[in-house]
Design an enzyme around this catalytic site. Structure first.
Site, PDB file in Angstrom:
ATOM      1  N   PRO A   9       0.797  -1.231   0.000  1.00  0.00           N
ATOM      2  CA  PRO A   9       0.000   0.000   0.000  1.00  0.00           C
ATOM      3  C   PRO A   9       0.832   1.285   0.000  1.00  0.00           C
ATOM      4  O   PRO A   9       1.867   1.354   0.652  1.00  0.00           O
ATOM      5  CB  PRO A   9      -0.823  -0.107   1.295  1.00  0.00           C
ATOM      6  CG  PRO A   9      -0.088  -1.088   2.147  1.00  0.00           C
ATOM      7  CD  PRO A   9       0.550  -2.053   1.188  1.00  0.00           C
ATOM      8  N   ASN A  10       0.323   2.240  -0.745  1.00  0.00           N
ATOM      9  CA  ASN A  10       0.859   3.603  -0.839  1.00  0.00           C
ATOM     10  C   ASN A  10       2.141   3.723  -1.659  1.00  0.00           C
ATOM     11  O   ASN A  10       2.621   4.833  -1.899  1.00  0.00           O
ATOM     12  CB  ASN A  10       1.064   4.227   0.558  1.00  0.00           C
ATOM     13  CG  ASN A  10      -0.226   4.256   1.350  1.00  0.00           C
ATOM     14  OD1 ASN A  10      -1.225   4.780   0.863  1.00  0.00           O
ATOM     15  ND2 ASN A  10      -0.228   3.683   2.542  1.00  0.00           N
ATOM     16  N   ARG A  17       5.137  11.082  -2.349  1.00  0.00           N
ATOM     17  CA  ARG A  17       4.873  10.704  -0.965  1.00  0.00           C
ATOM     18  C   ARG A  17       6.136  10.876  -0.112  1.00  0.00           C
ATOM     19  O   ARG A  17       7.138  10.200  -0.351  1.00  0.00           O
ATOM     20  CB  ARG A  17       4.445   9.243  -0.940  1.00  0.00           C
ATOM     21  CG  ARG A  17       4.356   8.624   0.407  1.00  0.00           C
ATOM     22  CD  ARG A  17       4.199   7.112   0.315  1.00  0.00           C
ATOM     23  NE  ARG A  17       4.028   6.574   1.641  1.00  0.00           N
ATOM     24  CZ  ARG A  17       4.353   5.355   2.011  1.00  0.00           C
ATOM     25  NH1 ARG A  17       4.835   4.507   1.131  1.00  0.00           N
ATOM     26  NH2 ARG A  17       4.176   4.952   3.257  1.00  0.00           N
ATOM     27  N   TYR A  22      11.351   8.753   1.219  1.00  0.00           N
ATOM     28  CA  TYR A  22      11.315   7.709   0.190  1.00  0.00           C
ATOM     29  C   TYR A  22      11.948   8.112  -1.141  1.00  0.00           C
ATOM     30  O   TYR A  22      12.013   7.303  -2.068  1.00  0.00           O
ATOM     31  CB  TYR A  22       9.862   7.275  -0.043  1.00  0.00           C
ATOM     32  CG  TYR A  22       9.213   6.699   1.200  1.00  0.00           C
ATOM     33  CD1 TYR A  22       9.726   5.545   1.793  1.00  0.00           C
ATOM     34  CD2 TYR A  22       8.107   7.315   1.797  1.00  0.00           C
ATOM     35  CE1 TYR A  22       9.155   5.012   2.938  1.00  0.00           C
ATOM     36  CE2 TYR A  22       7.527   6.787   2.945  1.00  0.00           C
ATOM     37  CZ  TYR A  22       8.054   5.639   3.501  1.00  0.00           C
ATOM     38  OH  TYR A  22       7.492   5.109   4.647  1.00  0.00           O
ATOM     39  N   ASN A  73       8.124  -5.603  -1.204  1.00  0.00           N
ATOM     40  CA  ASN A  73       8.081  -4.454  -0.314  1.00  0.00           C
ATOM     41  C   ASN A  73       6.629  -4.393   0.154  1.00  0.00           C
ATOM     42  O   ASN A  73       5.765  -3.845  -0.540  1.00  0.00           O
ATOM     43  CB  ASN A  73       8.485  -3.158  -1.020  1.00  0.00           C
ATOM     44  CG  ASN A  73       8.513  -1.985  -0.037  1.00  0.00           C
ATOM     45  OD1 ASN A  73       8.052  -2.112   1.095  1.00  0.00           O
ATOM     46  ND2 ASN A  73       9.053  -0.851  -0.475  1.00  0.00           N
ATOM     47  N   ALA A  76       3.349  -0.953   4.719  1.00  0.00           N
ATOM     48  CA  ALA A  76       2.825  -0.986   6.095  1.00  0.00           C
ATOM     49  C   ALA A  76       2.381  -2.394   6.506  1.00  0.00           C
ATOM     50  O   ALA A  76       2.406  -2.725   7.705  1.00  0.00           O
ATOM     51  CB  ALA A  76       1.676   0.007   6.231  1.00  0.00           C
ATOM     52  N   HIS A  79       4.382  -4.717   8.893  1.00  0.00           N
ATOM     53  CA  HIS A  79       4.355  -4.610  10.354  1.00  0.00           C
ATOM     54  C   HIS A  79       3.066  -5.142  10.965  1.00  0.00           C
ATOM     55  O   HIS A  79       2.920  -5.165  12.187  1.00  0.00           O
ATOM     56  CB  HIS A  79       4.542  -3.136  10.749  1.00  0.00           C
ATOM     57  CG  HIS A  79       5.603  -2.435   9.940  1.00  0.00           C
ATOM     58  ND1 HIS A  79       6.927  -2.819   9.973  1.00  0.00           N
ATOM     59  CD2 HIS A  79       5.540  -1.411   9.034  1.00  0.00           C
ATOM     60  CE1 HIS A  79       7.625  -2.042   9.140  1.00  0.00           C
ATOM     61  NE2 HIS A  79       6.799  -1.179   8.557  1.00  0.00           N
ATOM     62  N   GLU A  97      12.606  -9.796   1.456  1.00  0.00           N
ATOM     63  CA  GLU A  97      11.911  -8.593   1.945  1.00  0.00           C
ATOM     64  C   GLU A  97      12.771  -7.365   1.649  1.00  0.00           C
ATOM     65  O   GLU A  97      13.965  -7.378   1.924  1.00  0.00           O
ATOM     66  CB  GLU A  97      11.714  -8.716   3.470  1.00  0.00           C
ATOM     67  CG  GLU A  97      11.135  -7.457   4.101  1.00  0.00           C
ATOM     68  CD  GLU A  97      10.996  -7.557   5.614  1.00  0.00           C
ATOM     69  OE1 GLU A  97      11.268  -8.628   6.200  1.00  0.00           O
ATOM     70  OE2 GLU A  97      10.608  -6.543   6.219  1.00  0.00           O
ATOM     71  N   HIS A  99      12.900  -2.847   1.658  1.00  0.00           N
ATOM     72  CA  HIS A  99      12.340  -1.537   2.002  1.00  0.00           C
ATOM     73  C   HIS A  99      13.246  -0.451   1.445  1.00  0.00           C
ATOM     74  O   HIS A  99      14.471  -0.626   1.390  1.00  0.00           O
ATOM     75  CB  HIS A  99      12.214  -1.357   3.517  1.00  0.00           C
ATOM     76  CG  HIS A  99      11.282  -2.350   4.130  1.00  0.00           C
ATOM     77  ND1 HIS A  99       9.922  -2.256   4.027  1.00  0.00           N
ATOM     78  CD2 HIS A  99      11.527  -3.500   4.813  1.00  0.00           C
ATOM     79  CE1 HIS A  99       9.356  -3.294   4.622  1.00  0.00           C
ATOM     80  NE2 HIS A  99      10.309  -4.064   5.105  1.00  0.00           N
ATOM     81  N   LEU A 100      12.627   0.654   1.088  1.00  0.00           N
ATOM     82  CA  LEU A 100      13.395   1.820   0.654  1.00  0.00           C
ATOM     83  C   LEU A 100      14.127   2.440   1.839  1.00  0.00           C
ATOM     84  O   LEU A 100      15.324   2.731   1.776  1.00  0.00           O
ATOM     85  CB  LEU A 100      12.450   2.868   0.051  1.00  0.00           C
ATOM     86  CG  LEU A 100      11.714   2.441  -1.227  1.00  0.00           C
ATOM     87  CD1 LEU A 100      10.337   3.072  -1.284  1.00  0.00           C
ATOM     88  CD2 LEU A 100      12.527   2.819  -2.440  1.00  0.00           C
ATOM     89  N   SER A 101      13.383   2.668   2.919  1.00  0.00           N
ATOM     90  CA  SER A 101      13.940   3.353   4.085  1.00  0.00           C
ATOM     91  C   SER A 101      14.532   2.338   5.061  1.00  0.00           C
ATOM     92  O   SER A 101      14.209   1.144   5.003  1.00  0.00           O
ATOM     93  CB  SER A 101      12.843   4.158   4.785  1.00  0.00           C
ATOM     94  OG  SER A 101      11.837   3.290   5.290  1.00  0.00           O
ATOM     95  N   ARG A 106      13.629   4.240  12.302  1.00  0.00           N
ATOM     96  CA  ARG A 106      12.414   5.050  12.299  1.00  0.00           C
ATOM     97  C   ARG A 106      11.547   4.717  13.531  1.00  0.00           C
ATOM     98  O   ARG A 106      12.074   4.316  14.556  1.00  0.00           O
ATOM     99  CB  ARG A 106      11.680   4.842  10.970  1.00  0.00           C
ATOM    100  CG  ARG A 106      12.554   5.241   9.761  1.00  0.00           C
ATOM    101  CD  ARG A 106      11.835   5.034   8.459  1.00  0.00           C
ATOM    102  NE  ARG A 106      10.633   5.881   8.386  1.00  0.00           N
ATOM    103  CZ  ARG A 106       9.634   5.683   7.525  1.00  0.00           C
ATOM    104  NH1 ARG A 106       9.692   4.682   6.680  1.00  0.00           N
ATOM    105  NH2 ARG A 106       8.592   6.486   7.525  1.00  0.00           N
ATOM    106  N   ARG A 110       7.747   0.400  13.205  1.00  0.00           N
ATOM    107  CA  ARG A 110       8.323  -0.065  11.936  1.00  0.00           C
ATOM    108  C   ARG A 110       9.487  -1.023  12.147  1.00  0.00           C
ATOM    109  O   ARG A 110      10.028  -1.589  11.204  1.00  0.00           O
ATOM    110  CB  ARG A 110       8.811   1.114  11.092  1.00  0.00           C
ATOM    111  CG  ARG A 110       7.706   1.982  10.572  1.00  0.00           C
ATOM    112  CD  ARG A 110       8.244   3.048   9.640  1.00  0.00           C
ATOM    113  NE  ARG A 110       7.377   4.202   9.659  1.00  0.00           N
ATOM    114  CZ  ARG A 110       6.237   4.310   8.965  1.00  0.00           C
ATOM    115  NH1 ARG A 110       5.857   3.333   8.180  1.00  0.00           N
ATOM    116  NH2 ARG A 110       5.494   5.394   9.069  1.00  0.00           N
TER     117      ARG A 110
HETATM  118  C1  DQA Z   1       8.454   1.024   3.537  1.00  0.00           C
HETATM  119  C2  DQA Z   1       8.575   1.154   5.055  1.00  0.00           C
HETATM  120  C3  DQA Z   1       7.236   0.916   5.731  1.00  0.00           C
HETATM  121  O1  DQA Z   1       7.350   1.058   7.131  1.00  0.00           O
HETATM  122  C4  DQA Z   1       6.205   1.918   5.229  1.00  0.00           C
HETATM  123  O2  DQA Z   1       4.937   1.625   5.793  1.00  0.00           O
HETATM  124  C5  DQA Z   1       6.145   1.996   3.753  1.00  0.00           C
HETATM  125  C6  DQA Z   1       7.384   1.957   2.982  1.00  0.00           C
HETATM  126  C7  DQA Z   1       9.780   1.344   2.816  1.00  0.00           C
HETATM  127  O3  DQA Z   1       9.937   0.901   1.692  1.00  0.00           O
HETATM  128  O4  DQA Z   1      10.637   2.045   3.372  1.00  0.00           O
HETATM  129  O5  DQA Z   1       5.071   2.189   3.173  1.00  0.00           O
HETATM  130  O6  DQA Z   1       8.109  -0.316   3.230  1.00  0.00           O
END
Ligand code: DQA
Length: 148
Positions: A9-10, A17, A22, A73, A76, A79, A97, A99-101, A106, A110
């Protein structure tokens, strides 16, 4: 080598965003870079995004026998989602798995990944390069299942 990239999502909003977290690359921009690297390494890519947990579960289930590796990825849902974790465990397709961040740097919520224990490993915190590193890991790392 067939790699299924799943985005939660997102992530469709990447580029606009929270760019300070990101980056400014859109998901389409990331996909283009992933396809370029995959072509160099001789890998086939399917690249998808959904805001819906159940759709991601369906795609993981359908990956059995069709893909060699899943790169996810889960955003959210990383978690929160026992359903995604169970799907990854059920299908037995080696899963990475990403993640960008750097989620560990954080908020506390997370810092817990429900899917990490059923994945081969994590690539976290390299921005859009996390996706490229995941292509390289998919092609070069054969030990995934043994190390789990
Ligand atoms: C994310 C990290 C997640 O905590 C967050 O909810 C995201 C992006 C990342 O790629 O850094 O939507 O997955």
């Amino acid at each position: 080598m067939k790699i299924l990239f799943l985005n939660g999502p997102n992530l469709n909003l990447l580029g606009q965003r929270e760019p300070e977290v990101y980056g400014r690359t859109t998901l389409a921009g990331i996909e283009a870079k992933v396809r370029e690297r995959a072509a160099q390494l001789g890998a086939d890519i399917d690249f998808r995004q959904s805001n819906l947990e159940g759709e991601l579960v369906d795609w993981i289930q359908q990956a059995r026998g069709k893909f060699d590796v899943i790169v996810i990825n889960a955003a959210a849902y990383t978690h929160t989602s026992i359903a995604l974790r169970d799907a990854i465990a059920a299908v037995g397709v080696p899963t990475i798995e990403i993640h960008l961040s750097n989620v560990h740097a954080r908020e506390k919520f997370r810092q817990k990944s429900l899917i990490a224990p059923v994945c081969c490993g994590q690539i976290i915190g390299f921005g859009s390069k996390s996706y490229i590193l995941a292509v390289e890991a998919s092609v070069h790392v054969k030990e995934c299942n043994k190390l789990r």
